[in-house]
Design a protein around this motif. Sequence first.
Motif, PDB file in Angstrom:
ATOM      1  N   LEU A 485      54.693 -12.726 -20.101  1.00 28.04           N
ATOM      2  CA  LEU A 485      56.058 -12.695 -19.751  1.00 28.04           C
ATOM      3  C   LEU A 485      56.170 -12.627 -18.289  1.00 28.04           C
ATOM      4  CD1 LEU A 485      57.350 -11.742 -22.330  1.00 28.04           C
ATOM      5  CD2 LEU A 485      58.028  -9.896 -21.218  1.00 28.04           C
ATOM      6  N   GLU A 486      54.963 -12.304 -17.628  1.00 28.87           N
ATOM      7  CA  GLU A 486      54.913 -12.484 -16.018  1.00 28.87           C
ATOM      8  C   GLU A 486      55.204 -13.662 -15.548  1.00 28.87           C
ATOM      9  OE1 GLU A 486      51.139 -10.728 -14.951  1.00 28.87           O
ATOM     10  OE2 GLU A 486      51.706  -8.542 -15.640  1.00 28.87           O
ATOM     11  N   LYS A 487      54.674 -14.798 -16.580  1.00 28.71           N
ATOM     12  CA  LYS A 487      54.997 -16.292 -16.198  1.00 28.71           C
ATOM     13  C   LYS A 487      56.528 -16.541 -15.890  1.00 28.71           C
ATOM     14  CE  LYS A 487      53.562 -18.456 -19.546  1.00 28.71           C
ATOM     15  NZ  LYS A 487      52.982 -19.307 -20.848  1.00 28.71           N
ATOM     16  N   ASP A 488      57.154 -15.664 -16.450  1.00 24.32           N
ATOM     17  CA  ASP A 488      58.825 -15.982 -16.650  1.00 24.32           C
ATOM     18  C   ASP A 488      59.247 -14.950 -15.924  1.00 24.32           C
ATOM     19  OD1 ASP A 488      58.632 -17.704 -18.704  1.00 24.32           O
ATOM     20  OD2 ASP A 488      59.830 -16.666 -20.117  1.00 24.32           O
ATOM     21  N   GLY A 489      58.621 -14.248 -14.753  1.00 23.93           N
ATOM     22  CA  GLY A 489      59.157 -13.210 -13.980  1.00 23.93           C
ATOM     23  C   GLY A 489      59.861 -11.925 -14.704  1.00 23.93           C
ATOM     24  N   ARG A 490      59.223 -11.637 -15.792  1.00 20.99           N
ATOM     25  CA  ARG A 490      59.785 -10.485 -16.609  1.00 20.99           C
ATOM     26  C   ARG A 490      58.574  -9.670 -17.087  1.00 20.99           C
ATOM     27  NH1 ARG A 490      63.057 -14.908 -18.551  1.00 20.99           N
ATOM     28  NH2 ARG A 490      65.256 -14.524 -17.890  1.00 20.99           N
TER      29      ARG A 490
END
Length: 497
Positions: A485-490
């Motif tokens: 999710l961090e990859k998507d900034g979330r």
Amino acid sequence: MKTEEEIRPPATLVIFGASGDLTRRLLAPAIAHLSRDGAISPEFAIVGIARTSYSDADFRERLDEGAREFTPRDQGRPGELPAVVRYVCGDFGDPALYASLRGVLEEIESKRGGQHNRIFYLATPPEADPEIVRFLGEQGLSRAENGWTRIVVEKPFGHDLDSARMLNESLRTVFEERQIYRIDHYLAKETVQNIFVLRFANGIFEPLWNQRYVDHVQIAVAETIGVGHRAGYYEEAGVLRDMFQNHLLQLLCLTAMEPPVKFEADAVRAEKVKVLQSIRPFPADAADDWAVRGQYGPGVVDGKPVPGYREEENVAPDSRTATYAAVKFVVDNWRWSGVPFYVRSGKRMAKRISEIAIEFKSVPHHYFRHESGELPPNVLRLRIQPEEAVSLKFEAKIPGTVADVESVYMDFPYSSLGAASRGGYERLLVDVTHGDQTLFIRGDEAEEAWRVLDPVLKAWEKESPPAFPNYAAGTLGPEAADRFLEKDGRRWRTLGK
Ligand SMILES: NC(=O)c1ccc[n+]([C@@H]2O[C@H](COP(=O)([O-])OP(=O)(O)OC[C@H]3O[C@@H](n4cnc5c(N)ncnc54)[C@H](OP(=O)(O)O)[C@@H]3O)[C@@H](O)[C@H]2O)c1
């Protein structure tokens, strides 16, 4: 005015697999409650079928015991079972079994004026279903002369797209679609049905329910239990088949679907199929960009040490079965363009929670200070388990200060509406007697759900999993899911908050 027969149609429930776990744990309490509440006809009858040898009285006693043992405390005492409970002993592959069944059915029906209404409930190992269906057809039991015949099929519906297609074909050579009831008991949960009401009986949510205002959606079904006594099944199935193909994709469909033209089975199911058809296919060669898998190791759940999945009874010591998955679904249509649906589910997680969280976009300009630094987004949570509730998170001014804000919650616990909600199987059984297929899965819907997941299933079968186990029991899943999710900034939402 509806007649007594329309309200409580007399019918015979024929349970194939009557000595099994599902019958005892889920069907027996449901029937006993419906009987207690007067929700089924006094002429409702039960016929059980399996290989274990029981007399009619033994079988009644087994159902009674199941009803007593598995009635949740808040649901009161189970009622008396219907007066007519019969048992037919035999093997599903033996034509003589169906001749005996016909005899028992005719005997029961002659005593209620020849009324035929029959429900064939397949509480059976899935591989037995095509054979039972074929025999029902060959023995002329799939059509009623005086009344109706319906067939209920349990989950899992197939093992992949090909097997689901074959099962559909085998059902459709004998039954018409309007006779077939594919179960997903999640649809019978009050809060799941409340998604329809929240969305389509209120004017304030639907205008915001789209890509202009929603940043993303998170759907989580976290279980604290392990694989229990169902390891044989789970080793083959894993989390994608066990939870995603049915419950989680259903929750996604109800959240994402367009308003149906009518609140009727085919109209509702047609809209759900359109959602599944709009889900962007996963690239077979890059499934890991869209999905993360995990398997639990030993850990502590609810203060008690528990073994890892590979140490559970009947699980291979080098098992590659995933007990956790997080998947990003993209729904390519006008309403949801650019709004990812992040869906996760796992066994032996820190908390038992099922919920849908709609996270709205942030305000375009920030004037106010929040205790956490950034002004958090509004979130609407639909809680399905353990308690059923709806909660809206918004920001409020902290008393006394001028510019500081804090997150507050508007909560609606379902229990405030009074009576404990009925268990899923009760609702589903009543709907089958009424011929209402709204809360059941249509054949094309089951196939579309498999079509969505098949590339990930195939990729995971082909490629070895990351070093399993990769999350400890009692945690929130593998670290890889956080990075996903961090990859998507979330970030994943804290479960239950
Ligand atoms: N249990 C659950 O919590 C649950 C939840 C959701 C869905 N389901 C689904 O429901 C179905 C049944 O599950 P279950 O847990 O009840 O399975 P189970 O405990 O293994 O019961 C299977 C039943 O089928 C009978 N059976 C198997 N082969 C037979 C044959 N050749 N001839 C006659 N009877 C035969 C068994 O009886 P005998 O051994 O006496 O012959 C038994 O009554 C499965 O499709 C499962 O995936 C189960």
